[in-house]
Design a protein around this motif. Structure first.
Motif, mmCIF file in Angstrom:
data_model
loop_
_atom_site.group_PDB
_atom_site.id
_atom_site.type_symbol
_atom_site.label_atom_id
_atom_site.label_comp_id
_atom_site.label_asym_id
_atom_site.label_seq_id
_atom_site.Cartn_x
_atom_site.Cartn_y
_atom_site.Cartn_z
ATOM 1 N N ARG A 1 0.833 -1.198 0.000
ATOM 2 C CA ARG A 1 0.000 0.000 0.000
ATOM 3 C C ARG A 1 0.871 1.252 0.000
ATOM 4 O O ARG A 1 1.982 1.265 0.531
ATOM 5 N N VAL A 2 0.339 2.277 -0.616
ATOM 6 C CA VAL A 2 1.046 3.553 -0.716
ATOM 7 C C VAL A 2 1.009 4.272 0.632
ATOM 8 O O VAL A 2 -0.065 4.444 1.227
ATOM 9 N N GLU A 3 2.184 4.679 1.116
ATOM 10 C CA GLU A 3 2.299 5.478 2.330
ATOM 11 C C GLU A 3 2.971 6.796 1.954
ATOM 12 O O GLU A 3 4.186 6.846 1.751
ATOM 13 N N THR A 4 2.174 7.838 1.835
ATOM 14 C CA THR A 4 2.689 9.124 1.379
ATOM 15 C C THR A 4 3.553 9.781 2.446
ATOM 16 O O THR A 4 3.171 9.872 3.614
ATOM 17 N N ILE A 5 4.732 10.213 2.037
ATOM 18 C CA ILE A 5 5.633 10.950 2.923
ATOM 19 C C ILE A 5 5.358 12.444 2.783
ATOM 20 O O ILE A 5 5.151 13.153 3.760
ATOM 21 N N THR A 6 5.348 12.917 1.550
ATOM 22 C CA THR A 6 4.971 14.289 1.215
ATOM 23 C C THR A 6 4.144 14.238 -0.057
ATOM 24 O O THR A 6 4.590 13.680 -1.062
ATOM 25 N N GLY A 7 2.943 14.782 -0.026
ATOM 26 C CA GLY A 7 2.061 14.717 -1.180
ATOM 27 C C GLY A 7 2.488 15.643 -2.308
ATOM 28 O O GLY A 7 3.387 16.485 -2.150
ATOM 29 N N GLY A 8 1.827 15.476 -3.451
ATOM 30 C CA GLY A 8 2.099 16.351 -4.579
ATOM 31 C C GLY A 8 2.624 15.601 -5.780
ATOM 32 O O GLY A 8 2.798 14.378 -5.751
ATOM 33 N N LYS A 9 2.862 16.357 -6.858
ATOM 34 C CA LYS A 9 3.388 15.793 -8.098
ATOM 35 C C LYS A 9 4.745 16.408 -8.418
ATOM 36 O O LYS A 9 5.039 17.536 -8.013
ATOM 37 N N ALA A 10 5.567 15.642 -9.137
ATOM 38 C CA ALA A 10 6.874 16.132 -9.555
ATOM 39 C C ALA A 10 7.253 15.473 -10.869
ATOM 40 O O ALA A 10 6.820 14.354 -11.165
ATOM 41 N N ARG A 11 8.065 16.179 -11.653
ATOM 42 C CA ARG A 11 8.554 15.650 -12.920
ATOM 43 C C ARG A 11 10.072 15.611 -12.928
ATOM 44 O O ARG A 11 10.741 16.393 -12.259
ATOM 45 N N GLY A 12 10.617 14.680 -13.697
ATOM 46 C CA GLY A 12 12.061 14.570 -13.850
ATOM 47 C C GLY A 12 12.406 13.246 -14.491
ATOM 48 O O GLY A 12 11.529 12.400 -14.717
ATOM 49 N N LYS A 13 13.671 13.062 -14.792
ATOM 50 C CA LYS A 13 14.106 11.785 -15.338
ATOM 51 C C LYS A 13 14.195 10.763 -14.204
ATOM 52 O O LYS A 13 14.648 11.063 -13.101
ATOM 53 N N LEU A 14 13.758 9.555 -14.501
ATOM 54 C CA LEU A 14 13.703 8.491 -13.495
ATOM 55 C C LEU A 14 15.067 7.827 -13.373
ATOM 56 O O LEU A 14 15.626 7.329 -14.359
ATOM 57 N N VAL A 15 15.619 7.821 -12.173
ATOM 58 C CA VAL A 15 16.912 7.184 -11.919
ATOM 59 C C VAL A 15 16.850 6.474 -10.571
ATOM 60 O O VAL A 15 16.088 6.858 -9.688
ATOM 61 N N GLY A 16 17.660 5.423 -10.414
ATOM 62 C CA GLY A 16 17.695 4.750 -9.121
ATOM 63 C C GLY A 16 17.948 3.271 -9.225
ATOM 64 O O GLY A 16 18.520 2.783 -10.197
ATOM 65 N N GLY A 17 17.506 2.539 -8.189
ATOM 66 C CA GLY A 17 17.730 1.102 -8.125
ATOM 67 C C GLY A 17 17.902 0.647 -6.692
ATOM 68 O O GLY A 17 17.296 1.201 -5.765
ATOM 69 N N ASN A 18 18.740 -0.344 -6.496
ATOM 70 C CA ASN A 18 18.980 -0.908 -5.171
ATOM 71 C C ASN A 18 19.781 0.071 -4.319
ATOM 72 O O ASN A 18 20.851 0.537 -4.721
ATOM 73 N N LEU A 19 19.272 0.393 -3.144
ATOM 74 C CA LEU A 19 19.893 1.393 -2.279
ATOM 75 C C LEU A 19 21.314 1.015 -1.894
ATOM 76 O O LEU A 19 22.236 1.840 -1.953
ATOM 77 N N SER A 20 21.529 -0.228 -1.464
ATOM 78 C CA SER A 20 22.849 -0.648 -1.012
ATOM 79 C C SER A 20 23.889 -0.546 -2.131
ATOM 80 O O SER A 20 25.025 -0.115 -1.912
ATOM 81 N N VAL A 21 23.492 -0.948 -3.339
ATOM 82 C CA VAL A 21 24.409 -0.902 -4.473
ATOM 83 C C VAL A 21 24.702 0.541 -4.856
ATOM 84 O O VAL A 21 25.849 0.926 -5.099
ATOM 85 N N LEU A 22 23.660 1.359 -4.896
ATOM 86 C CA LEU A 22 23.847 2.767 -5.248
ATOM 87 C C LEU A 22 24.768 3.452 -4.233
ATOM 88 O O LEU A 22 25.672 4.207 -4.615
ATOM 89 N N ALA A 23 24.540 3.199 -2.950
ATOM 90 C CA ALA A 23 25.374 3.816 -1.920
ATOM 91 C C ALA A 23 26.839 3.420 -2.075
ATOM 92 O O ALA A 23 27.741 4.220 -1.819
ATOM 93 N N ALA A 24 27.076 2.193 -2.511
ATOM 94 C CA ALA A 24 28.450 1.721 -2.701
ATOM 95 C C ALA A 24 29.114 2.353 -3.914
ATOM 96 O O ALA A 24 30.335 2.253 -4.064
ATOM 97 N N MET A 25 28.335 2.991 -4.783
ATOM 98 C CA MET A 25 28.891 3.646 -5.969
ATOM 99 C C MET A 25 29.183 5.122 -5.750
ATOM 100 O O MET A 25 29.844 5.765 -6.585
ATOM 101 N N VAL A 26 28.701 5.685 -4.646
ATOM 102 C CA VAL A 26 28.878 7.109 -4.388
ATOM 103 C C VAL A 26 30.369 7.439 -4.326
ATOM 104 O O VAL A 26 31.155 6.737 -3.704
ATOM 105 N N GLY A 27 30.755 8.510 -4.993
ATOM 106 C CA GLY A 27 32.160 8.897 -5.055
ATOM 107 C C GLY A 27 32.857 8.394 -6.290
ATOM 108 O O GLY A 27 33.990 8.784 -6.570
ATOM 109 N N SER A 28 32.187 7.527 -7.054
ATOM 110 C CA SER A 28 32.766 7.011 -8.300
ATOM 111 C C SER A 28 32.345 7.895 -9.468
ATOM 112 O O SER A 28 31.546 8.821 -9.325
ATOM 113 N N THR A 29 32.868 7.590 -10.646
ATOM 114 C CA THR A 29 32.519 8.340 -11.859
ATOM 115 C C THR A 29 31.409 7.654 -12.638
ATOM 116 O O THR A 29 31.176 7.988 -13.799
#
Length: 337
Positions: free
Chosen positions: A196-224
């Protein structure tokens, strides 16, 4: 994520805390590249860029793809083993490069996640990949491949099923509509689910979709190997992470300057992430409120993303509009041509 995998990526994450803003890919200023759509009769290349693939897992996905009118081609090192990895780094990277170069292969499917994609990022031929755009899809540890390829080449990649995922009708419907039909769909959770959807902050936003697995992404921070974040929509998911570790990794993204840049936030599902000692822990929603609510951007938890049976096919690099109250992700353009 498993304990072994978490220990392996921890060393990468330590250095990332002190990093500056992520360096954008070489082609970050150029327009996104849309790969050709999948058609009946196409050949799908199967690769194992991360964890070990068991031989008995090949036949089920081969049969499933056959029902879609597709053929398969196995990577030369698909069944290799090197400890917990599906072969040596050079061989796993060679399979990725070879599939992009192979004119008989129209799309690429990672068989499974695990750990290992970060190790092969320096070995990929990004110029080759950019010049031979194809659909590449997967999830979990495959996040590293998807983000690096998009960040370095602007080729749209797909956070979607792996070869060992549950190819159920809900997941297949989104895959067909996005990758076969070229539709710009609106993604909404299935009605027959506990998600079920649990809203943190309501509203709409636009942008390019990016992301994935949090642990993997965090391990890439600081890389090129990470894409740009400014004015983009960040989606995350994870599995078997204690709440305090989710807190730590989100804090890392905040300190690295990533969270303050995004225009919207979606946390799909954190499966098996309940605290071992609830009376001594924050809840996951408390952490999300602490880390995300102050950003003042549309945000919610509980989207069909991650290590769950019913999942969306998410095109990384496509312009979308999210509705944090309704819990929907609306593609504003097709992801394939």
């Amino acid at each position: 994520m498993t304990i072994k995998r978490r220990k392996l990526i921890k060393t990468l994450g330590v250095a990332a805390v002190a990093s500056q803003l992520p360096i954008s890919g070489a082609f970050a200023s150029r327009s996104s590249i849309k790969p050709p759509r999948i058609k009946p009769g196409d050949t799908i290349g199967l690769i194992a860029p991360a964890g070990i693939v068991e031989p008995e897992s090949i036949e089920p996905i081969t049969q499933k793809l056959a029902t879609l009118g597709l053929q398969v081609k196995l990577g030369n090192h698909l069944l290799d083993r090197y400890g917990y990895l599906a072969g040596k780094d050079s061989d796993r990277a060679a399979d990725v490069n070879a599939m992009f170069a192979d004119k008989s292969v129209q799309a690429i499917l990672a068989m499974r996640g695990g750990w290992g994609c970060n190790r092969i990022l320096p070995l990929l031929d990004y110029k080759l990949i950019r010049n031979h755009p194809k659909i590449i899809m997967g999830l979990s540890d495959i996040t590293a491949l998807l983000l690096a390829i998009y960040g370095k080449t602007n080729l749209i990649t797909f956070h979607s099923l792996t070869g060992t995922s549950s190819w159920n009708e809900f997941s297949l419907d989104y895959l067909r509509r996005i990758l076969f039909n070229g539709e710009a769909v609106t993604m909404q959770n299935p009605s027959n689910t506990d998600l079920r959807v649990e809203t943190i902050t309501g509203g709409k936003a636009r942008g390019k979709l990016v992301g994935g697995n949090l642990s993997v992404l965090a391990a890439m921070v600081g890389s090129t190997y990470l894409p740009k974040w400014q004015h983009n929509i960040l989606f995350l998911e994870d599995i078997r992470e204690e709440v305090y570790r989710v807190d730590r990794m989100l804090t890392q993204l905040e300190l690295a300057g990533i969270l303050p840049q995004i225009s919207g936030f979606v946390f799909g599902n954190c499966r098996q992430c309940d605290p071992e000692e609830p009376d001594k822990s924050l809840t996951l929603m408390q952490v999300l409120q602490d880390r995300i609510s102050p950003l003042g951007i549309p945000a919610w938890y509980g989207s069909a993303i991650g290590h769950i049976p019913d999942k969306f096919t998410l095109p990384i690099g496509v312009e979308v509009e999210i509705d944090a109250t309704a819990g929907t992700i609306k593609m504003l353009e097709a992801a394939v041509k």
